[in-house]
Write a protein that holds these residues in place. Sequence first.
Motif, PDB file in Angstrom:
ATOM      1  N   ASP A 121     -16.481   0.037   7.350  1.00 45.09           N
ATOM      2  CA  ASP A 121     -15.984   1.204   6.613  1.00 45.09           C
ATOM      3  C   ASP A 121     -16.708   1.186   5.276  1.00 45.09           C
ATOM      4  O   ASP A 121     -16.546   0.251   4.489  1.00 45.09           O
ATOM      5  CB  ASP A 121     -14.464   0.993   6.475  1.00 45.09           C
ATOM      6  CG  ASP A 121     -13.725   2.009   5.628  1.00 45.09           C
ATOM      7  OD1 ASP A 121     -14.290   2.518   4.648  1.00 45.09           O
ATOM      8  OD2 ASP A 121     -12.537   2.244   5.945  1.00 45.09           O
ATOM      9  N   SER A 124     -17.304   6.307   2.214  1.00 46.06           N
ATOM     10  CA  SER A 124     -15.915   6.785   2.165  1.00 46.06           C
ATOM     11  C   SER A 124     -15.486   7.442   0.841  1.00 46.06           C
ATOM     12  O   SER A 124     -14.496   7.031   0.234  1.00 46.06           O
ATOM     13  CB  SER A 124     -14.960   5.624   2.478  1.00 46.06           C
ATOM     14  OG  SER A 124     -15.308   5.016   3.692  1.00 46.06           O
ATOM     15  N   ASN A 126     -14.006  10.294  -1.831  1.00 42.47           N
ATOM     16  CA  ASN A 126     -12.968  11.324  -1.803  1.00 42.47           C
ATOM     17  C   ASN A 126     -13.668  12.671  -1.870  1.00 42.47           C
ATOM     18  O   ASN A 126     -14.591  12.857  -2.658  1.00 42.47           O
ATOM     19  CB  ASN A 126     -12.008  11.144  -2.978  1.00 42.47           C
ATOM     20  CG  ASN A 126     -11.194   9.871  -2.803  1.00 42.47           C
ATOM     21  OD1 ASN A 126     -10.918   9.445  -1.670  1.00 42.47           O
ATOM     22  ND2 ASN A 126     -10.827   9.250  -3.903  1.00 42.47           N
ATOM     23  N   HIS A 161     -14.633   6.737   5.890  1.00 41.75           N
ATOM     24  CA  HIS A 161     -13.188   6.973   5.780  1.00 41.75           C
ATOM     25  C   HIS A 161     -12.947   7.887   4.569  1.00 41.75           C
ATOM     26  O   HIS A 161     -12.423   7.455   3.541  1.00 41.75           O
ATOM     27  CB  HIS A 161     -12.517   5.604   5.584  1.00 41.75           C
ATOM     28  CG  HIS A 161     -11.021   5.585   5.582  1.00 41.75           C
ATOM     29  ND1 HIS A 161     -10.262   5.526   6.719  1.00 41.75           N
ATOM     30  CD2 HIS A 161     -10.130   5.583   4.554  1.00 41.75           C
ATOM     31  CE1 HIS A 161      -8.974   5.470   6.396  1.00 41.75           C
ATOM     32  NE2 HIS A 161      -8.864   5.512   5.082  1.00 41.75           N
ATOM     33  N   TYR A 316      -2.120   6.145   0.515  1.00 45.19           N
ATOM     34  CA  TYR A 316      -3.343   5.395   0.838  1.00 45.19           C
ATOM     35  C   TYR A 316      -3.046   4.158   1.688  1.00 45.19           C
ATOM     36  O   TYR A 316      -3.719   3.890   2.685  1.00 45.19           O
ATOM     37  CB  TYR A 316      -3.986   4.996  -0.505  1.00 45.19           C
ATOM     38  CG  TYR A 316      -5.389   4.433  -0.441  1.00 45.19           C
ATOM     39  CD1 TYR A 316      -6.445   5.182   0.079  1.00 45.19           C
ATOM     40  CD2 TYR A 316      -5.672   3.167  -0.956  1.00 45.19           C
ATOM     41  CE1 TYR A 316      -7.734   4.670   0.088  1.00 45.19           C
ATOM     42  CE2 TYR A 316      -6.963   2.650  -0.946  1.00 45.19           C
ATOM     43  CZ  TYR A 316      -7.992   3.410  -0.414  1.00 45.19           C
ATOM     44  OH  TYR A 316      -9.268   2.902  -0.410  1.00 45.19           O
ATOM     45  N   ASP A 320      -4.239   3.323   5.503  1.00 42.98           N
ATOM     46  CA  ASP A 320      -5.049   2.149   5.827  1.00 42.98           C
ATOM     47  C   ASP A 320      -4.372   1.259   6.872  1.00 42.98           C
ATOM     48  O   ASP A 320      -5.056   0.634   7.692  1.00 42.98           O
ATOM     49  CB  ASP A 320      -5.393   1.356   4.553  1.00 42.98           C
ATOM     50  CG  ASP A 320      -6.816   1.661   4.092  1.00 42.98           C
ATOM     51  OD1 ASP A 320      -7.659   1.964   4.964  1.00 42.98           O
ATOM     52  OD2 ASP A 320      -7.083   1.605   2.882  1.00 42.98           O
ATOM     53  N   GLN A 344     -10.342  -2.772  -5.719  1.00 46.86           N
ATOM     54  CA  GLN A 344      -9.419  -2.587  -4.597  1.00 46.86           C
ATOM     55  C   GLN A 344      -9.179  -3.893  -3.834  1.00 46.86           C
ATOM     56  O   GLN A 344      -8.569  -3.893  -2.757  1.00 46.86           O
ATOM     57  CB  GLN A 344      -9.962  -1.532  -3.634  1.00 46.86           C
ATOM     58  CG  GLN A 344      -9.989  -0.135  -4.251  1.00 46.86           C
ATOM     59  CD  GLN A 344     -10.242   0.952  -3.207  1.00 46.86           C
ATOM     60  OE1 GLN A 344      -9.764   0.864  -2.080  1.00 46.86           O
ATOM     61  NE2 GLN A 344     -11.004   1.967  -3.586  1.00 46.86           N
TER      62      GLN A 344
HETATM   63  N1  ARG Z   1     -11.795   6.868  -0.641  1.00 43.72           N
HETATM   64  C1  ARG Z   1     -11.652   5.578  -1.257  1.00 43.72           C
HETATM   65  C2  ARG Z   1     -12.192   5.623  -2.670  1.00 43.72           C
HETATM   66  O1  ARG Z   1     -12.935   6.511  -3.017  1.00 43.72           O
HETATM   67  C3  ARG Z   1     -12.372   4.489  -0.513  1.00 43.72           C
HETATM   68  C4  ARG Z   1     -11.884   4.277   0.881  1.00 43.72           C
HETATM   69  C5  ARG Z   1     -12.274   2.939   1.419  1.00 43.72           C
HETATM   70  N2  ARG Z   1     -11.805   2.714   2.751  1.00 43.72           N
HETATM   71  C6  ARG Z   1     -10.558   2.463   3.083  1.00 43.72           C
HETATM   72  N3  ARG Z   1     -10.287   2.308   4.350  1.00 43.72           N
HETATM   73  N4  ARG Z   1      -9.614   2.367   2.196  1.00 43.72           N
HETATM   74  O2  ARG Z   1     -11.871   4.743  -3.446  1.00 43.72           O
END
Ligand code: ARG
Length: 592
Positions: A121, A124, A126, A161, A316, A320, A344
């Motif tokens: 993954d 990804s 937003n 993702h 979130y 996940d 994260q």
């Molecule tokens: N969209 C999230 C961001 O911009 C990252 C996602 C990463 N992947 C996941 N499965 N949480 O921070």
Amino acid sequence: MNSLLEQIKQAFAEALTKIDPSLKDTDPMIRLTTDRKFGDYQSNVAMGLAKKLKKNPREVAQQVIDALDVADMCEKTDIAGPGFINVFLRPSYLAQTLAGLNTDDHLGVAQTQQPLHHIIDFSSPNLAKEMHVGHLRTTITGEVIARVIEFMGHTIERVNHVGDWGTQFGMLLQYIFENHPEVLENPDAFHVKDLETFYKKAKKNFDENDVFATEARKKVVLLQSEDPTAMTVWKAFVKESLRHCHEIYDLLDVSLTDIGESFYNTKLPGVVSELKENNMACEDKGAVCVFLDGFTNREGDPLPMIIQKTDGGYNYDTTDLAAIKYRIQDCGGKRLIYVTDIRQAQHFTMLFVAARKAGWATQDVILDHVGYGMVLGSDRKPFKTRDGGTVRLRDLIEEGVARAKAMITENREGAQLERVQSFSEEKINNIANAVGLAAIKYSDLSHNLASDYVFSWDKMLAMDGNTGPYMLYAYARIRSIGRKGGVDFDHLPKETPMILEHPAELALAKILVRFSDVVANVIKELKPNLLTDYLYSVSKGFSSFYDKKLGVSVLDAESDDLKMSRLLLCSLTAKTLKAGLYLLGITVVEEM
Ligand code: ARG
């Protein structure tokens, strides 16, 4: 074929077993020597075993050497200091190994006997915003890890993702409903730039205006109920955002399959009820929470994963959880890798603990989070444009290519100038594209992933040192030796005997045989900079080999056999650089 290092490790394992069968699985602790005076590889095993065998370490070392059967591979072994065992490779064995690499498309990287299904993954982003410099590291690091995994013969799914659901879309919808009803007529007409403008204004309203925020949350509920108008706008915006993302992925030579957060919507209630049923989740002040042992906040209070908010919405964490379950149970993932901002890290630690506890991630499933640091400006603050805006990835790539083009065409003199002048415009553009991207990617990948780094055009575009342009140059220079000598590197007689006598030949050979060990380490430790460091050592090894004073002559070698052997070394070096750069997502050019 096992690498030389693997063969030595195996010989040590056999020697240890001979000494005492209970030592069968002892790690022989072999690593490269830091100083070639002490041989090529060194084992520290004797120190660790001394206590156990009730002998002094040098005695143990001698016992190991006596039991060791490496005469074909090693010229000698000896004991140094308190009990290090030094191993000196035999040139004829090196030569034989190199000959094997020459006929192997994988340069010694063995195709795995147990292919694991990997799911990675990465990228990804937003949606509803243009991709920016904050997405650079995940996108290119993920691609590298994916390529290495494929190269070793595993299967892999590359998952994007994307954040295509939740509050940000509620905000956007509310903003559109209030201020731009014309969008509802023809949402397809809007470009990602417009979406970003809408998004920024929506976010400002959301942060400053409670009434707006409440309405925006209601729009999420509206979306969840699949209201046709809301859905039409949402679909159009997601489509346009993804179109933009894939434009960037194409520029970066990255491939990804979009499976956004919204994909898991229908699975969320089931996940929450499953976790409630197995007593992992409970209600806490109106929200549904998963409490895991050992996780506390700054105040020392238990830190839950909130999987259903007081208003019934999911977030979130819930998505996940649903995704990890799906990737394991429906997609058959045996190793899941997530590449995100290091901030994260705790989210993923908790996610993995929860997935194990829920019984989804069984013992045989490997879970990895790869966290990366920030890209900083020269002021050591997050990298911004001169006027303080976000640095768009498209602009960054275009600037890199433009700077590379200037570098290739300007400030050249003599033969170099003549050569560039003979290139067609198309060729120059191709080279500029390759060099610009190589500069950006290589610089990023050569930094320690977990640390922040300062973005510097001057450093990444430098034509010497551990940089992308230098690596491309090193490759092109070696290929030009073939052209100059009128030999086709790709069709050198395979049975050419390798002659390794000169120290520079030996040194280069010893670097080249390590490619497969490095690749294996990259995937074990998930650190692309192990590969950039190695490729840099390959190019340095080659420079010394080809050095007029310290190295050897290739095209003017003393005999035809020597010339052939050295050409083979050149060709293998070029192949190694090309393969390594390919794994880094970097395309070589034949001339520059
Ligand atoms: N969209 C999230 C961001 O911009 C990252 C996602 C990463 N992947 C996941 N499965 N949480 O921070």
